[in-house]
Structures are given as structure tokens and as C-alpha cells.
Design an enzyme around this catalytic site. Structure first.
Site, PDB file in Angstrom:
ATOM      1  N   GLY A 133      11.145 -76.921   8.299  1.00 17.35           N
ATOM      2  CA  GLY A 133      10.643 -77.659   7.134  1.00 17.35           C
ATOM      3  C   GLY A 133      11.817 -78.330   6.469  1.00 17.35           C
ATOM      4  N   LEU A 134      12.106 -79.549   6.887  1.00 17.59           N
ATOM      5  CA  LEU A 134      13.353 -80.186   6.458  1.00 17.59           C
ATOM      6  C   LEU A 134      13.115 -81.338   5.473  1.00 17.59           C
ATOM      7  CD1 LEU A 134      15.248 -80.080   9.871  1.00 17.59           C
ATOM      8  CD2 LEU A 134      15.470 -78.520   7.916  1.00 17.59           C
ATOM      9  N   ALA A 135      12.116 -81.173   4.609  1.00 13.87           N
ATOM     10  CA  ALA A 135      12.002 -82.087   3.469  1.00 13.87           C
ATOM     11  C   ALA A 135      13.193 -81.781   2.562  1.00 13.87           C
ATOM     12  CB  ALA A 135      10.680 -81.877   2.758  1.00 13.87           C
ATOM     13  N   THR A 156       8.046 -82.940  12.649  1.00 13.58           N
ATOM     14  CA  THR A 156       8.412 -84.206  13.304  1.00 13.58           C
ATOM     15  C   THR A 156       9.927 -84.185  13.531  1.00 13.58           C
ATOM     16  OG1 THR A 156       8.592 -85.195  11.130  1.00 13.58           O
ATOM     17  CG2 THR A 156       6.549 -85.582  12.307  1.00 13.58           C
ATOM     18  N   ASN A 182       7.465 -72.346  -3.313  1.00 15.33           N
ATOM     19  CA  ASN A 182       6.899 -71.842  -4.567  1.00 15.33           C
ATOM     20  C   ASN A 182       5.533 -71.217  -4.279  1.00 15.33           C
ATOM     21  OD1 ASN A 182       8.487 -71.982  -6.883  1.00 15.33           O
ATOM     22  ND2 ASN A 182       8.083 -74.161  -7.190  1.00 15.33           N
ATOM     23  N   SER A 209      15.202 -71.423  -7.341  1.00 14.47           N
ATOM     24  CA  SER A 209      15.149 -72.375  -8.451  1.00 14.47           C
ATOM     25  C   SER A 209      16.412 -73.202  -8.529  1.00 14.47           C
ATOM     26  CB  SER A 209      14.956 -71.654  -9.789  1.00 14.47           C
ATOM     27  OG  SER A 209      14.986 -72.602 -10.835  1.00 14.47           O
ATOM     28  N   LYS A 215       9.800 -65.652  -9.845  1.00 14.29           N
ATOM     29  CA  LYS A 215       9.992 -67.106  -9.846  1.00 14.29           C
ATOM     30  C   LYS A 215       8.876 -67.799 -10.632  1.00 14.29           C
ATOM     31  CE  LYS A 215      11.548 -71.226  -9.035  1.00 14.29           C
ATOM     32  NZ  LYS A 215      10.563 -72.216  -8.940  1.00 14.29           N
ATOM     33  N   HIS A 222       9.622 -67.396 -14.194  1.00 14.94           N
ATOM     34  CA  HIS A 222      10.703 -68.352 -14.490  1.00 14.94           C
ATOM     35  C   HIS A 222      10.116 -69.719 -14.818  1.00 14.94           C
ATOM     36  CE1 HIS A 222      13.150 -71.792 -13.237  1.00 14.94           C
ATOM     37  NE2 HIS A 222      14.194 -71.127 -13.689  1.00 14.94           N
ATOM     38  N   ASN A 223       9.200 -70.165 -13.978  1.00 11.38           N
ATOM     39  CA  ASN A 223       8.609 -71.485 -14.207  1.00 11.38           C
ATOM     40  C   ASN A 223       7.785 -71.512 -15.491  1.00 11.38           C
ATOM     41  OD1 ASN A 223       9.763 -72.037 -11.708  1.00 11.38           O
ATOM     42  ND2 ASN A 223       8.061 -73.324 -11.067  1.00 11.38           N
ATOM     43  N   GLU A 244      10.149 -71.864 -18.151  1.00 12.08           N
ATOM     44  CA  GLU A 244      10.620 -73.258 -18.080  1.00 12.08           C
ATOM     45  C   GLU A 244       9.637 -74.186 -18.824  1.00 12.08           C
ATOM     46  OE1 GLU A 244      11.566 -74.665 -14.012  1.00 12.08           O
ATOM     47  OE2 GLU A 244      10.197 -76.333 -14.347  1.00 12.08           O
ATOM     48  N   ARG A 256       0.332 -79.673 -21.923  1.00  9.01           N
ATOM     49  CA  ARG A 256       0.404 -80.626 -20.814  1.00  9.01           C
ATOM     50  C   ARG A 256      -1.005 -81.121 -20.464  1.00  9.01           C
ATOM     51  NH1 ARG A 256       4.954 -79.214 -16.197  1.00  9.01           N
ATOM     52  NH2 ARG A 256       6.567 -78.454 -17.607  1.00  9.01           N
ATOM     53  N   ARG A 300     -17.729 -55.388 -33.288  1.00 12.50           N
ATOM     54  CA  ARG A 300     -18.210 -55.049 -31.944  1.00 12.50           C
ATOM     55  C   ARG A 300     -19.145 -53.847 -32.002  1.00 12.50           C
ATOM     56  NH1 ARG A 300     -14.688 -53.043 -28.722  1.00 12.50           N
ATOM     57  NH2 ARG A 300     -15.590 -53.759 -26.766  1.00 12.50           N
TER      58      ARG A 300
HETATM   59  C1  6PG Z   1      12.802 -74.843 -10.249  1.00 13.97           C
HETATM   60  C2  6PG Z   1      11.653 -75.616 -10.792  1.00 13.97           C
HETATM   61  C3  6PG Z   1      10.841 -76.140  -9.656  1.00 13.97           C
HETATM   62  C4  6PG Z   1      10.036 -77.269 -10.148  1.00 13.97           C
HETATM   63  C5  6PG Z   1       8.674 -77.122 -10.502  1.00 13.97           C
HETATM   64  C6  6PG Z   1       8.202 -78.068 -11.573  1.00 13.97           C
HETATM   65  O1  6PG Z   1      12.867 -73.705 -10.622  1.00 13.97           O
HETATM   66  O2  6PG Z   1      13.593 -75.403  -9.511  1.00 13.97           O
HETATM   67  O3  6PG Z   1      10.852 -74.808 -11.578  1.00 13.97           O
HETATM   68  O4  6PG Z   1      10.124 -75.084  -9.113  1.00 13.97           O
HETATM   69  O5  6PG Z   1      10.689 -78.346 -10.590  1.00 13.97           O
HETATM   70  O6  6PG Z   1       7.985 -77.394  -9.320  1.00 13.97           O
HETATM   71  O7  6PG Z   1       6.941 -77.722 -11.813  1.00 13.97           O
HETATM   72  P1  6PG Z   1       5.853 -78.652 -12.433  1.00 13.97           P
HETATM   73  O8  6PG Z   1       5.670 -79.797 -11.498  1.00 13.97           O
HETATM   74  O9  6PG Z   1       4.670 -77.771 -12.472  1.00 13.97           O
HETATM   75  O10 6PG Z   1       6.359 -79.091 -13.756  1.00 13.97           O
END
Ligand code: 6PG
Length: 477
Positions: free
Chosen positions: A9-11, A34, A102, A128, A182, A185-186, A189, A287, A446
Site C-alpha cells: 500500500g504505497l499511497a 498497481t 486509521n 499520527s 489513536k 488522539h483524533n 485533535e 463540524r 423517573r
Molecule cells: C493524525 C491525524 C490523521 C488525520 C485525520 C484527520 O493523527 O495524523 O489525526 O489521522 O489527519 O485523518 O481527520 P479528519 O479528516 O476526520 O479531520
């Protein structure tokens, strides 16, 4: 010589991770669905280290030394399952499939259990730091067995970011623990980004600063206790001028925030675990709201105050209050995130070390910040800390900030500027420290409408009041 590790997976993330490994002296087998991508990588970056390009799955597996370390860097979900199904039959006992995407931690748990049956280690690794991090040192959160970590961990620690000589990679716990962490973490974030957005919005709308001035404020904040990657890039973004129009860049970007789903997963999981993560939830909702053009269009004419910017000394004073509100709200959102990690760890018996998570987030990842060292210190002092807010240091800081925080939330409400992150964080703080909560009334209601019973403050037992009859109280347990 055989490759010590392989990447399929070389994206961009996979490619950069492969280059990072090669730059650290590892021989890296390459594979992509590919073959053109593989050739391109070797043509462009072949001189960075030892790559072994392969075309078929069997070639790829044969190129790896044993136990094989096979890193999968494809899209989360079905593409990951497809790759696992392709490679698992070619592997031997003790080999490792490492999922660096992810992935949802529940998928990782399922895959780990299925592969364990076949004698293959499945290592779900949270990574991350985006493209840049993958290449130059990400923060790495590996889950999986201790045995797999013994064979893989040193490589991950080697290629991770380092802070003060310490790697930003550590074994998080069994099966889905790494991807769970992770995910949180997000979520954090998202919350950080929302709080920063609110601070920016208030500095413009209430203090009357223009984006360049707000950029200066963020640059200054980045030299203090708020210092972090996200504060730093916020200053950069706000100082940027759109080359096409000459307008502040932030003013030409459509105000509809997108999401790939990890923030939503965090909130859904938190609801299941019963952990309030209101900071993350408000960020996800904000969002969604921003992108709902239909709703926003329908509501546009609704009445509200017409804010007159403060200006002058009042604006300067308000700016300092916003710093306090941002910092206090940030502490709350991290406290909630760590509570969630504790709850997940408990639910799935992962044994996650909360201080170690803080330590590996100090560098490499999107939420990297000096602040995380403080969280590590708090857990070092008291590994059983129930909430970060109860740590003496954080309690003192939030206590010193709380008056300004209230002023900011009140000002936002008065001027009609939405600040859901700041407000929710303050509400959480006040609810948590309250002597009595209106939950007592909820329980009574209740019991009234559904005979759901209640407990009393003055004696043990479970009670019901016969509301519809004589209102006599009965003990029901
Ligand atoms: C990281 C980021 C990475 C990412 C998210 C953004 O830790 O490197 O969190 O995982 O940039 O995919 O997420 P959203 O597209 O949901 O904002």
C-alpha cells in the site's frame, strides 16, 4: 539479503513510512496493487536506502525474513480486510501483519482474534503525524501481543519521533488498544481544533482583531503554556494571504468542516462506555453543523445581538481572558480524553499506562505539545488519578483561569458568538465540582412516571414512592 520489513500500500502514508524505514537502515520490501507506484517509489527515492520492489503477493512474502513483518498501509475498512485475506494464507506461525491505517479498534479486535487462530500476529498500529510525520518520525501507538511487540517494537521506536532522546512509540496493550488510543488522539485533535477555532472567532468578533492580528496573538501564545503544533500552524494559516484575491486566506475558505470519521467514532464509543467527552462531542457536532447548509440557510435571519467589537484596552484584556479560557478548556478536554482511555482499558482489560500515552504524544503527532509532559508528570505522581482536574498542578491552573473563562463564555453568550467548546468545558468543570447535582430531580421524575426507583442520601436501599396513590415510600430491594 532478505528484507526485515515490508510495506504494502504505497499511497503517500505507506510510501513515506517505507522511506522512513529505509532511511533508518532497514531493508524494505515494497508491494502495491498497481506495480507502477512501486516502480515510481524506487525511481524517485531508491537512493535513500535498500528497497526490494516486488510485484506479486507471493514474491512480497518471499522477500521477507522470518518472522515476517508485513505492514499494511491501505484504506481502513474493506480494503484492509481484502489485503489480510490475500496475505494471511501465505504466512507462517509467528509472522506479523501490521495495520498502520486509521482502523476502528473493533475491527482490529476482530482481525486480531481471527489471525491468532491461524498463528499469525495482527498488530493494529495507530500512526499520527500525517505525511510529514510518516517520513520524518511519527507518533506510533502499537497494539497486539507482547510477543509481537518484542519483534517489532524496536523498529517502530527507531523510526518514531523522539523527544528528549525518548521514542514516541510504546506498546499500548493487546489487540485493539493501539487503534483505540489513536482514535482518542483524533478526538482530542478535533476538540483542540474546535477550541482554537472558537478563540479565533472571539478574537475577531468580540475583540475586533483582523486575521493578521489574531495570527500574532497565536504566535505569542505559542511561546507560552499553549505551545503546540496546532497553535503554531494556526498562526501560520491566519497570517497567510490568498494569492488570488489578496484577502486573508481564512476568509476565502468555505466554512464547512469535513471529517473522515475518527472523531465521530470517538464520541460513539464514549457513549457506549458511558464516558462524558463533551469537548470532543461538541467539536464533532460543530463540524456537522458547519456543513449543514440547509439548516444554516433556514436559520440565517434569526434574531441576535449585533456585536460591537470591544476595541482598545478592553480588547487587549479580553485577549488575555481568551488565552485563559482556551487553556482551561483544553485541560478539561484532555481530562475527558484520558478518562475515556481509562474506561476503554478497563472494559477490554488492556492495562494501558496513561502516562505512557502522554509521553508518546509529546512528539510526532498532530496534538504534540509540551503540555503532554505535564500530563505524564501528573500520572507519574499518581497512576490512579481519577481525573486530570484533580492533579494539584492542573487544579491550581484551572482555578486561576476560571474567572476569566467565565467572562469569556458570558461575553460570547452576550455578543451572540457560538462557543460550544468553551461553554461545554466550563459546564463540565462546574458539574464535576458541584456538591449536589439536579440528577436527584431526574431520579425523582423517573420514579414518578416510570417507577424506576431511587436511592436516598440518608440510608441504604432502593426506594419507590407511590406517586399516584398515597405517596408512601416503599423499599424495593
Ligand atoms: C493524525 C491525524 C490523521 C488525520 C485525520 C484527520 O493523527 O495524523 O489525526 O489521522 O489527519 O485523518 O481527520 P479528519 O479528516 O476526520 O479531520
Amino acid at each position: 539479503a532478505k528484507a526485515q520489513i515490508g510495506v504494502t500500500g504505497l499511497a503517500v502514508m505507506g510510501r513515506n513510512l517505507a522511506r522512513n524505514l529505509a532511511r533508518h537502515g532497514y531493508t524494505v520490501a515494497l508491494h502495491n496493487r498497481t506495480a507502477a507506484r512501486t516502480e515510481e517509489l524506487v525511481a524517485q527515492f531508491g537512493d535513500e536506502g535498500d528497497f526490494v520492489p516486488t510485484t506479486g503477493a507471493a514474491d512480497f512474502v518471499a522477500a521477507l525474513e522470518r518472522p515476517r513483518r508485513l505492514v499494511v498501509m491501505v484504506k481502513a475498512g474493506e480494503p484492509t480486510d481484502a489485503v489480510i485475506d490475500e496475505f494471511a494464507p501465505l504466512l507462517d506461525d509467528g509472522d506479523m501483519i501490521i495495520d498502520g491505517g486509521n482502523a476502528h479498534f473493533a475491527d482490529t479486535r476482530r482481525r486480531e482474534a481471527a489471525l491468532r487462530e491461524r498463528g499469525v500476529h495482527f498488530v493494529g498500529v495507530g500512526i499520527s503525524g500525517g505525511e510529514e510525520g510518516a517520513l520524518n518520525g511519527p507518533s506510533i501507538m502499537p497494539g497486539g501481543s507482547a510477543e509481537a511487540y518484542a519483534a517489532l517494537g524496536p523498529i517502530l521506536e527507531d523510526i518514531s519521533a523522539h523527544v528528549g532522546g525518548e521514542p514516541c512509540a510504546a506498546h499500548i496493550g493487546p489487540d485493539g488498544a493501539g487503534h483505540f488510543v489513536k482514535m482518542v488522539h483524533n478526538g482530542i485533535e478535533y476538540a483542540d481544533m474546535q477550541l482554537i477555532g472558537e478563540a479565533y472567532d472571539l478574537l475577531r468578533g468580540a475583540a475586533g482583531l483582523d486575521p493578521a492580528q489574531v495570527a500574532d496573538v497565536f504566535r505569542r501564545w505559542n511561546t507560552g503554556r499553549l505551545q503546540s503544533y496546532l497553535i503554531e500552524i494556526t498562526g501560520e494559516v491566519l497570517a497567510h494571504t490568498d494569492p488570488a484575491t489578496g484577502a486573508p486566506f481564512v476568509d476565502v475558505v468555505a466554512d464547512a468542516a469535513e471529517q473522515k470519521g475518527t472523531g465521530r467514532w470517538t464520541v460513539v464509543t464514549a457513549l457506549d462506555l458511558g464516558v462524558p467527552v463533551s469537548g470532543i462531542a461538541e467539536a464533532v457536532f460543530a463540524r456537522s453543523l458547519s456543513g449543514n447548509t440547509g439548516l444554516r440557510g433556514a436559520a440565517r435571519g434569526l434574531d441576535g445581538p449585533r456585536p460591537a467589537p470591544l476595541g482598545g484596552a478592553a480588547a487587549a484584556a479580553f485577549t488575555e481572558q481568551v488565552e485563559q479560557a482556551l487553556y482551561a478548556s483544553k485541560i478539561v478536554s484532555y481530562a475527558q480524553g484520558w478518562n475515556m482511555i481509562a474506561a476503554g482499558s478497563e472494559q477490554y482489560a488492556w492495562g494501558i499506562d496513561p502516562g505512557a500515552v502522554a509521553a508518546i504524544w509529546r512528539g510526532g503527532c498532530i496534538i504534540r505539545a509540551a503540555f503532554l509532559d505535564r500530563i505524564r508528570a501528573a500520572y507519574a505522581k499518581d497512576p490512579g488519578l481519577a481525573t486530570l482536574l484533580a492533579d494539584a498542578e492542573f487544579a491550581r491552573e484551572i482555578g486561576a483561569a476560571q474567572q476569566a473563562w467565565r467572562e469569556v463564555v458570558a461575553t460570547a453568550a452576550r455578543l451572540g458568538i457560538a462557543a460550544p467548546g468553551f461553554s461545554a468545558a466550563l459546564a463540565y468543570y462546574d458539574a464535576l465540582r458541584a456538591e449536589r447535582l439536579p440528577a436527584a430531580l431526574t431520579q425523582a421524575q423517573r420514579d414518578y412516571f416510570g417507577a424506576h426507583t431511587y436511592r436516598r442520601t440518608d440510608r441504604p436501599g432502593v426506594f419507590h414512592t407511590a406517586w399516584g396513590q398515597d405517596r408512601a415510600e416503599h423499599r424495593t430491594d
